[in-house]
Scaffold this active site. Sequence first.
Site, PDB file in Angstrom:
ATOM      1  N   GLY A  12     112.368  24.533 125.699  1.00 40.84           N
ATOM      2  CA  GLY A  12     112.505  23.070 125.652  1.00 40.84           C
ATOM      3  C   GLY A  12     112.439  22.582 124.222  1.00 40.84           C
ATOM      4  O   GLY A  12     111.981  21.477 123.933  1.00 40.84           O
ATOM      5  N   GLN A  16     111.259  16.244 123.335  1.00 43.64           N
ATOM      6  CA  GLN A  16     110.365  15.455 122.475  1.00 43.64           C
ATOM      7  C   GLN A  16     109.157  16.241 122.005  1.00 43.64           C
ATOM      8  O   GLN A  16     108.759  16.127 120.850  1.00 43.64           O
ATOM      9  CB  GLN A  16     109.755  14.260 123.136  1.00 43.64           C
ATOM     10  CG  GLN A  16     110.295  13.498 124.229  1.00 43.64           C
ATOM     11  CD  GLN A  16     109.194  12.500 124.550  1.00 43.64           C
ATOM     12  OE1 GLN A  16     108.861  11.663 123.701  1.00 43.64           O
ATOM     13  NE2 GLN A  16     108.606  12.621 125.705  1.00 43.64           N
ATOM     14  N   ILE A  17     108.538  17.003 122.901  1.00 45.85           N
ATOM     15  CA  ILE A  17     107.369  17.789 122.454  1.00 45.85           C
ATOM     16  C   ILE A  17     107.835  18.836 121.448  1.00 45.85           C
ATOM     17  O   ILE A  17     107.191  19.053 120.420  1.00 45.85           O
ATOM     18  CB  ILE A  17     106.642  18.443 123.650  1.00 45.85           C
ATOM     19  CG1 ILE A  17     106.037  17.364 124.557  1.00 45.85           C
ATOM     20  CG2 ILE A  17     105.551  19.392 123.161  1.00 45.85           C
ATOM     21  CD1 ILE A  17     105.369  17.887 125.817  1.00 45.85           C
ATOM     22  N   GLY A  18     108.986  19.443 121.756  1.00 45.44           N
ATOM     23  CA  GLY A  18     109.522  20.447 120.838  1.00 45.44           C
ATOM     24  C   GLY A  18     109.658  19.896 119.427  1.00 45.44           C
ATOM     25  O   GLY A  18     109.279  20.545 118.443  1.00 45.44           O
ATOM     26  N   GLN A 113     111.742  32.987 133.522  1.00 46.72           N
ATOM     27  CA  GLN A 113     111.022  33.090 132.239  1.00 46.72           C
ATOM     28  C   GLN A 113     109.876  34.103 132.351  1.00 46.72           C
ATOM     29  O   GLN A 113     109.616  34.862 131.416  1.00 46.72           O
ATOM     30  CB  GLN A 113     110.537  31.713 131.786  1.00 46.72           C
ATOM     31  CG  GLN A 113     111.738  30.833 131.382  1.00 46.72           C
ATOM     32  CD  GLN A 113     111.377  29.496 130.785  1.00 46.72           C
ATOM     33  OE1 GLN A 113     110.204  29.142 130.669  1.00 46.72           O
ATOM     34  NE2 GLN A 113     112.380  28.725 130.416  1.00 46.72           N
ATOM     35  N   VAL A 130     103.094  24.353 129.106  1.00 45.81           N
ATOM     36  CA  VAL A 130     102.896  22.909 128.890  1.00 45.81           C
ATOM     37  C   VAL A 130     103.689  22.114 129.929  1.00 45.81           C
ATOM     38  O   VAL A 130     103.253  21.082 130.417  1.00 45.81           O
ATOM     39  CB  VAL A 130     103.337  22.527 127.460  1.00 45.81           C
ATOM     40  CG1 VAL A 130     103.260  21.021 127.237  1.00 45.81           C
ATOM     41  CG2 VAL A 130     102.482  23.258 126.417  1.00 45.81           C
ATOM     42  N   GLY A 131     104.877  22.617 130.272  1.00 46.05           N
ATOM     43  CA  GLY A 131     105.780  21.895 131.186  1.00 46.05           C
ATOM     44  C   GLY A 131     105.150  21.698 132.554  1.00 46.05           C
ATOM     45  O   GLY A 131     104.582  22.631 133.130  1.00 46.05           O
ATOM     46  N   ASP A 160      93.975  16.862 127.868  1.00 45.78           N
ATOM     47  CA  ASP A 160      92.982  16.146 128.680  1.00 45.78           C
ATOM     48  C   ASP A 160      91.596  16.255 128.031  1.00 45.78           C
ATOM     49  O   ASP A 160      90.822  15.290 128.005  1.00 45.78           O
ATOM     50  CB  ASP A 160      92.957  16.729 130.099  1.00 45.78           C
ATOM     51  CG  ASP A 160      94.366  16.890 130.634  1.00 45.78           C
ATOM     52  OD1 ASP A 160      95.108  15.899 130.627  1.00 45.78           O
ATOM     53  OD2 ASP A 160      94.745  18.011 131.006  1.00 45.78           O
ATOM     54  N   HIS A 188      95.900  19.907 135.717  1.00 48.25           N
ATOM     55  CA  HIS A 188      96.407  18.901 134.781  1.00 48.25           C
ATOM     56  C   HIS A 188      97.149  17.849 135.602  1.00 48.25           C
ATOM     57  O   HIS A 188      98.377  17.873 135.732  1.00 48.25           O
ATOM     58  CB  HIS A 188      97.332  19.520 133.732  1.00 48.25           C
ATOM     59  CG  HIS A 188      98.003  18.458 132.899  1.00 48.25           C
ATOM     60  ND1 HIS A 188      97.305  17.656 132.041  1.00 48.25           N
ATOM     61  CD2 HIS A 188      99.293  18.036 132.844  1.00 48.25           C
ATOM     62  CE1 HIS A 188      98.136  16.775 131.486  1.00 48.25           C
ATOM     63  NE2 HIS A 188      99.344  16.995 131.956  1.00 48.25           N
TER      64      HIS A 188
END
Length: 330
Positions: A12, A16-18, A113, A130-131, A160, A188
């Site tokens: 990814g 945005q996180i990337g 993956q 993370v996803g 968190d 999460h």
Amino acid sequence: MTQSPVNVTVTGAAGQIGYALLFRIASGALLGPDTPVKLRLLEIPQAVKAAEGTAMELDDCAFPLLQGIDIFDDAKAAFDGVNVALLVGARPRTKGMERADLLEANGGIFKPQGEAINAGAASDVKVLVVGNPANTNALIAQAHAPDVPAERFTAMTRLDHNRAIAQLAKKTGAATTDITNIAIWGNHSPTMFPDLYNAKVKGQNAFEAVGSDLDWYRDEYQPTVGKRGAAIIEARGASSAASAASAAIDHIRTWVDGTPEGDWTSMAIPSDGSYGVPEGIISSFPVTVKDQQYSIVQGLEIPAFAQEKLDATVAELVGERDAVKELGLI
Ligand code: NAD
Ligand code: LMR
């Protein structure tokens, strides 16, 4: 700098996180100022061009530690030789999508993956998912990597954890550095449980530091921390990105460098049955880390309110596990 480069795969990468994550990895924030890195970016074919643009920007920073960037749309190639795998890309829930559809769509990402990590990862691979739904996506990937030790698959609750510190600091007027021994238990998701009973503010028990106010704990603190992701989406029109990237950096940095003496952190990891959390589900626990191995902190006090919340978040994880099992994803 004599060390050989560490291969860091980011999925990814064009998201945005990337975008918030890659520059920090390349700058040395992930693995320290003495460790060179090679970035391996995985994207879907439609987003490869955008990942190439980010790679151009990474080049333009002339980071001393960055020894190469490769871009892939094939998981097997992207995870070949990977030491640190950051699984960020996921299928978000869209309008009208049922939970089973979401889990199934993510199964289509995290199963291959996991297989690719199994096929080609380095023997010391560390995986952070993370996803979302992060815990269950990690479970799916882990189930398809039978040759990789299960404990190498983790999911992120460090955001968190950091949110729990920030909100407690606000309430008590303390600095974030005055707060230790915070822990997030469970999923999460809004059911997560931030534990004040075992946390400390300037060495004092954190629940006592907030006046032992159970109403505030139940009605404000837990929901504020638990629903912070949704509040960010509401305010920004997009989910948290820089803070999520920062937490991913923190998660791996702690896994590599260890927890400070007397403190612990939060990681979602395969349960070994501690605290009655069913073995195998990927649940957040307070952990200490030493020599790149984490251990669940044992013997913590779990009063009735905490037990009720822990049971609820664990029940949600068990439900997700059962759903992906039914879908044949694990
Ligand atoms: P984004 O939509 O901006 O980016 C996601 C990227 O993933 C896209 O570029 C997309 O092309 C890519 N992608 C999709 N499928 C892929 C695949 N099979 N292989 C490789 N890449 C793929 O999303 P974002 O804001 O970067 O967030 C990413 C994920 O992180 C979301 O699931 C989000 O909910 C989650 N998240 C988790 C936390 C946490 O604390 N665990 C916090 C924030 C966000
Ligand atoms: C967050 O906690 O900020 C995210 O997980 C929210 C989301 O749904 O992407």
